[in-house]
Design a protein around this motif. Sequence first.
Motif, PDB file in Angstrom:
ATOM      1  N   ILE A   1       0.952  -1.217   0.057  1.00  0.00           N
ATOM      2  CA  ILE A   1       0.219   0.097   0.049  1.00  0.00           C
ATOM      3  C   ILE A   1       0.901   1.288  -0.003  1.00  0.00           C
ATOM      4  CG2 ILE A   1      -1.646   1.338   1.343  1.00  0.00           C
ATOM      5  CD1 ILE A   1      -2.809  -1.334   2.434  1.00  0.00           C
ATOM      6  N   ASN A   2       2.110   1.123   0.661  1.00  0.00           N
ATOM      7  CA  ASN A   2       2.787   2.280   1.060  1.00  0.00           C
ATOM      8  C   ASN A   2       4.148   1.982   0.786  1.00  0.00           C
ATOM      9  OD1 ASN A   2       4.123   4.792   1.534  1.00  0.00           O
ATOM     10  ND2 ASN A   2       2.396   5.481   2.977  1.00  0.00           N
ATOM     11  N   GLY A   3       4.661   1.913  -0.577  1.00  0.00           N
ATOM     12  CA  GLY A   3       6.172   1.388  -0.760  1.00  0.00           C
ATOM     13  C   GLY A   3       7.121   2.289  -0.053  1.00  0.00           C
ATOM     14  N   PHE A   4       6.877   3.726  -0.032  1.00  0.00           N
ATOM     15  CA  PHE A   4       7.958   4.518   0.522  1.00  0.00           C
ATOM     16  C   PHE A   4       8.162   3.967   1.993  1.00  0.00           C
ATOM     17  CE2 PHE A   4       8.540   8.140   3.193  1.00  0.00           C
ATOM     18  CZ  PHE A   4       9.686   8.600   2.764  1.00  0.00           C
ATOM     19  N   LEU A   5       7.134   3.823   2.708  1.00  0.00           N
ATOM     20  CA  LEU A   5       7.204   3.877   4.099  1.00  0.00           C
ATOM     21  C   LEU A   5       7.762   2.214   4.329  1.00  0.00           C
ATOM     22  CD1 LEU A   5       4.190   5.152   5.849  1.00  0.00           C
ATOM     23  CD2 LEU A   5       6.287   6.030   5.950  1.00  0.00           C
ATOM     24  N   LEU A   6       7.645   1.500   3.556  1.00  0.00           N
ATOM     25  CA  LEU A   6       8.096  -0.043   3.603  1.00  0.00           C
ATOM     26  C   LEU A   6       9.498   0.090   3.405  1.00  0.00           C
ATOM     27  CD1 LEU A   6       6.567  -3.096   2.108  1.00  0.00           C
ATOM     28  CD2 LEU A   6       8.859  -2.366   1.067  1.00  0.00           C
ATOM     29  N   VAL A   7       9.995   0.713   2.353  1.00  0.00           N
ATOM     30  CA  VAL A   7      11.365   0.518   2.096  1.00  0.00           C
ATOM     31  C   VAL A   7      12.130   1.812   3.278  1.00  0.00           C
ATOM     32  CG1 VAL A   7      13.315   1.843   0.509  1.00  0.00           C
ATOM     33  CG2 VAL A   7      11.462   0.417  -0.247  1.00  0.00           C
TER      34      VAL A   7
ATOM     35  N   ILE B   1       0.709  -0.154   5.832  1.00  0.00           N
ATOM     36  CA  ILE B   1       2.422  -0.489   4.835  1.00  0.00           C
ATOM     37  C   ILE B   1       1.803  -1.355   3.659  1.00  0.00           C
ATOM     38  CG2 ILE B   1       4.601  -1.270   5.052  1.00  0.00           C
ATOM     39  CD1 ILE B   1       4.255   1.342   6.430  1.00  0.00           C
ATOM     40  N   VAL B   2       1.323  -2.699   4.218  1.00  0.00           N
ATOM     41  CA  VAL B   2       1.021  -3.535   3.235  1.00  0.00           C
ATOM     42  C   VAL B   2      -0.379  -4.146   3.586  1.00  0.00           C
ATOM     43  CG1 VAL B   2       3.090  -4.358   2.614  1.00  0.00           C
ATOM     44  CG2 VAL B   2       2.195  -5.507   4.540  1.00  0.00           C
ATOM     45  N   ALA B   3      -0.907  -4.748   2.363  1.00  0.00           N
ATOM     46  CA  ALA B   3      -2.400  -5.583   2.888  1.00  0.00           C
ATOM     47  C   ALA B   3      -2.336  -6.954   2.357  1.00  0.00           C
ATOM     48  CB  ALA B   3      -3.614  -5.012   2.141  1.00  0.00           C
ATOM     49  N   LEU B   4      -2.829  -7.707   3.474  1.00  0.00           N
ATOM     50  CA  LEU B   4      -2.777  -9.430   2.928  1.00  0.00           C
ATOM     51  C   LEU B   4      -4.367  -9.850   2.519  1.00  0.00           C
ATOM     52  CD1 LEU B   4      -1.368 -10.223   6.421  1.00  0.00           C
ATOM     53  CD2 LEU B   4       0.067 -10.040   4.230  1.00  0.00           C
ATOM     54  N   GLU B   5      -3.991 -10.746   1.558  1.00  0.00           N
ATOM     55  CA  GLU B   5      -5.392 -11.207   1.084  1.00  0.00           C
ATOM     56  C   GLU B   5      -5.883 -12.343   1.925  1.00  0.00           C
ATOM     57  OE1 GLU B   5      -5.597 -13.288  -2.699  1.00  0.00           O
ATOM     58  OE2 GLU B   5      -4.868 -11.382  -3.900  1.00  0.00           O
ATOM     59  N   GLY B   6      -7.210 -12.446   2.214  1.00  0.00           N
ATOM     60  CA  GLY B   6      -7.895 -13.407   3.111  1.00  0.00           C
ATOM     61  C   GLY B   6      -8.134 -12.839   4.522  1.00  0.00           C
ATOM     62  N   ASN B   7      -8.772 -13.409   5.056  1.00  0.00           N
ATOM     63  CA  ASN B   7      -9.108 -13.170   6.388  1.00  0.00           C
ATOM     64  C   ASN B   7      -8.148 -13.586   7.678  1.00  0.00           C
ATOM     65  OD1 ASN B   7     -10.606 -12.070   8.514  1.00  0.00           O
ATOM     66  ND2 ASN B   7     -12.520 -12.978   8.284  1.00  0.00           N
ATOM     67  N   LEU B   8      -7.543 -12.922   8.402  1.00  0.00           N
ATOM     68  CA  LEU B   8      -6.761 -13.228   9.312  1.00  0.00           C
ATOM     69  C   LEU B   8      -7.480 -13.032  10.480  1.00  0.00           C
ATOM     70  CD1 LEU B   8      -3.588 -11.431   8.088  1.00  0.00           C
ATOM     71  CD2 LEU B   8      -4.165 -13.945   7.876  1.00  0.00           C
TER      72      LEU B   8
ATOM     73  N   THR C   1      -6.944  -7.686  13.895  1.00  0.00           N
ATOM     74  CA  THR C   1      -7.170  -6.270  14.744  1.00  0.00           C
ATOM     75  C   THR C   1      -5.671  -5.856  15.096  1.00  0.00           C
ATOM     76  OG1 THR C   1      -9.165  -7.228  15.227  1.00  0.00           O
ATOM     77  CG2 THR C   1      -8.357  -5.281  16.585  1.00  0.00           C
ATOM     78  N   MET C   2      -4.952  -6.979  15.865  1.00  0.00           N
ATOM     79  CA  MET C   2      -3.510  -6.436  16.067  1.00  0.00           C
ATOM     80  C   MET C   2      -2.687  -6.219  15.199  1.00  0.00           C
ATOM     81  SD  MET C   2      -1.053  -8.919  18.651  1.00  0.00           S
ATOM     82  CE  MET C   2      -0.902 -10.033  17.482  1.00  0.00           C
ATOM     83  N   LEU C   3      -2.670  -6.687  14.012  1.00  0.00           N
ATOM     84  CA  LEU C   3      -1.901  -6.308  13.092  1.00  0.00           C
ATOM     85  C   LEU C   3      -2.107  -4.937  12.211  1.00  0.00           C
ATOM     86  CD1 LEU C   3      -1.420  -9.665  10.848  1.00  0.00           C
ATOM     87  CD2 LEU C   3       0.460  -8.551  12.417  1.00  0.00           C
ATOM     88  N   GLN C   4      -3.373  -4.647  12.180  1.00  0.00           N
ATOM     89  CA  GLN C   4      -3.886  -3.510  11.628  1.00  0.00           C
ATOM     90  C   GLN C   4      -4.007  -2.181  12.534  1.00  0.00           C
ATOM     91  OE1 GLN C   4      -7.557  -4.482   9.824  1.00  0.00           O
ATOM     92  NE2 GLN C   4      -8.706  -3.376  11.505  1.00  0.00           N
ATOM     93  N   TYR C   5      -4.021  -2.521  13.728  1.00  0.00           N
ATOM     94  CA  TYR C   5      -4.098  -1.173  14.767  1.00  0.00           C
ATOM     95  C   TYR C   5      -2.807  -0.398  14.545  1.00  0.00           C
ATOM     96  CZ  TYR C   5      -4.708   1.217  19.062  1.00  0.00           C
ATOM     97  OH  TYR C   5      -5.015   2.243  19.745  1.00  0.00           O
TER      98      TYR C   5
ATOM     99  N   VAL D   1       3.606  -2.671  13.372  1.00  0.00           N
ATOM    100  CA  VAL D   1       3.885  -4.155  13.464  1.00  0.00           C
ATOM    101  C   VAL D   1       4.887  -4.184  12.300  1.00  0.00           C
ATOM    102  CG1 VAL D   1       2.921  -6.274  12.614  1.00  0.00           C
ATOM    103  CG2 VAL D   1       1.520  -4.633  14.022  1.00  0.00           C
ATOM    104  N   TRP D   2       4.714  -3.377  11.170  1.00  0.00           N
ATOM    105  CA  TRP D   2       5.986  -3.546  10.188  1.00  0.00           C
ATOM    106  C   TRP D   2       7.226  -3.222  10.731  1.00  0.00           C
ATOM    107  CZ3 TRP D   2       6.189  -5.915   6.036  1.00  0.00           C
ATOM    108  CH2 TRP D   2       7.388  -5.640   5.011  1.00  0.00           C
ATOM    109  N   VAL D   3       7.390  -2.202  11.610  1.00  0.00           N
ATOM    110  CA  VAL D   3       8.797  -2.118  12.269  1.00  0.00           C
ATOM    111  C   VAL D   3       9.042  -3.322  13.111  1.00  0.00           C
ATOM    112  CG1 VAL D   3      10.086  -0.623  13.930  1.00  0.00           C
ATOM    113  CG2 VAL D   3       8.513   0.439  12.060  1.00  0.00           C
TER     114      VAL D   3
END
Length: 169
Positions: free
Chosen positions: A5-11, A123-130, A135-139, A151-153
């Motif tokens: 979703i946000n390549g700049f922040l990922l890198v 930062i990124v989005a995953l397919e499917g339902n986790l 909730t913890m990953l997206q907060y 979570v990405w950091v």
Amino acid sequence: MLEVINGFLLVYFIVLTTISVLIPHLVKPIAACFTRPSLEEKASFAEVKRLKNEQKSISMKEEFAAYHKLQRKINEIENRLKENSQSRMSKSLAVKSTVHIALQAVVALIIVISVIWFRREPIVALEGNLFPLSTMLQYPSETPNAISTHVWVMISNLSIRTLLKPIVS
């Protein structure tokens, strides 16, 4: 599947966490710039070398007094060099620890400020339902099945430390 979703922040966060991991190895060359032997020490090393060469040309049995006079000069200069070396080593240790702490503090501050600033950016989005983890990953982001900055950091820090461990150890 993974959608960035946000390549700049990922890198950006990958680079910051990589720098954070490599700081102990960056400190050595930086500290070496501050703790080089002085011109006086270099001259003393050259003097010792010259005196030892001169001493080799003198026969110890035939010119005992001259030989030992040179040996006393060599010992005196080497003792002075040893004291200077110990002083330089303690200075080097102080410089290394100061530079290490300063760099770690700066990188940590940048990471903390960045995480706070971009806290709602996924930062990124995953397919499917986790379901249990989503909730913890997206907060605190509100994008479904996304991985937030926090979570990405943590993920990138753990991954980079694991990947670079064999290289930097």
